[in-house]
Design an enzyme around this catalytic site. Sequence first.
Site, PDB file in Angstrom:
ATOM      1  N   TYR A   1      -2.071  -4.073  -4.638  1.00 13.11           N
ATOM      2  CA  TYR A   1      -1.989  -2.894  -5.501  1.00 13.11           C
ATOM      3  C   TYR A   1      -0.996  -3.138  -6.634  1.00 13.11           C
ATOM      4  O   TYR A   1      -1.294  -2.899  -7.810  1.00 13.11           O
ATOM      5  CB  TYR A   1      -1.567  -1.680  -4.674  1.00 13.11           C
TER       6      TYR A   1
ATOM      7  N   SER B   1       2.838   1.509 -12.067  1.00 20.01           N
ATOM      8  CA  SER B   1       3.475   1.930 -10.820  1.00 20.01           C
ATOM      9  C   SER B   1       4.824   1.251 -10.649  1.00 20.01           C
ATOM     10  O   SER B   1       5.028   0.114 -11.104  1.00 20.01           O
ATOM     11  CB  SER B   1       2.573   1.570  -9.633  1.00 20.01           C
TER      12      SER B   1
END
Length: 343
Positions: free
Chosen positions: A160, A135
């Site tokens: 995350y 990501s």
Amino acid sequence: MSKATILVTGAAGFVGAFLTQRLLETTESVVIGFDNLNDYYDVRLKEDRLQMLKDAAGDSGRFVFVRGDLADADAVDAVFREHRPSIVVNLAAQAGVRYSIENPRAYIDSNLIGFFNILEACRAHPVEHLVYASSSSVYGTNEKVPYSTSDQVDNPVSLYAATKKSNELMAHSYASLYGIPSTGLRFFTVYGPMGRPDMAYFKFTDKIVRGEPIQIYNMGDMRRDFTYIDDIVTGVVNVMGKAPDESATGVRHKVYNIGNNQPESLLGFVETLERVLIEEGVISEPTKHELLPMQPGDVYQTYADVDELKQDFGFRPSTPLRDGLAKFARWYATSATAAAPRI
């Protein structure tokens, strides 16, 4: 790759479903879809994506869906043992930056334990190539732009992001220790039809349709590198077909950015979204905007350097934001699922 057996985890997810559809329509490969169909957002949307895949496969028998959880090591090993995939694309993960603040354990179970189970299965049942989703969140508070994969990414601002950086380190170590060729892909703000309802463009649309004000953080002073789903899928397919060569240290592991290489201001993004929603008959007028401070876990901007992707695969994302949002608006205007209750 034209006649491979390919395992796609997160096959009912946004990227996973459109990747699987592309593989079914453009290759003769057998695709094994693995997903736990959790209720992080409306399961009906995931079921619609699965129906799309069944339609794409038709009577060919080339799509097999397995419902299971990455955190279940036995379930993961059983899929590898039964189907013997030669290529694995790990897209299953607990997504969402802000949700990681509220429910951190879900990220440990899915993104760390689940990814460890994938790596162990690739070790026990050797594969030709493991491709996995990372990501743009890993860049955290980096101020240098555009973001390059050679930049240090040691300052995550969300759990995350930390789990995604951990995935890259884990994959590198398994590539080094066990010779598993692996490629990580740092996705930049993926959007499009049938997307995730927790993403800003989808949440904004839901609120605009209901006539509610939308919340724009950091007083609107944010920039994002929005990347259309078709560009993401093309990038993944290109990468799948070529496992990385050995690095200078003899490790077959590589990381790429996949982003549009053109960050958009958040306020400009909202104006474009409202314009295409009006043009497609979804709304008749814009809604009010609430300008709020920066949220915990957010970053000011994302901006992908995609030179390596272009150099190695001759491809870079190029869909203009307005075109991509127009396609989303058309889907939203005609989809019963789009009107379903939100998270």
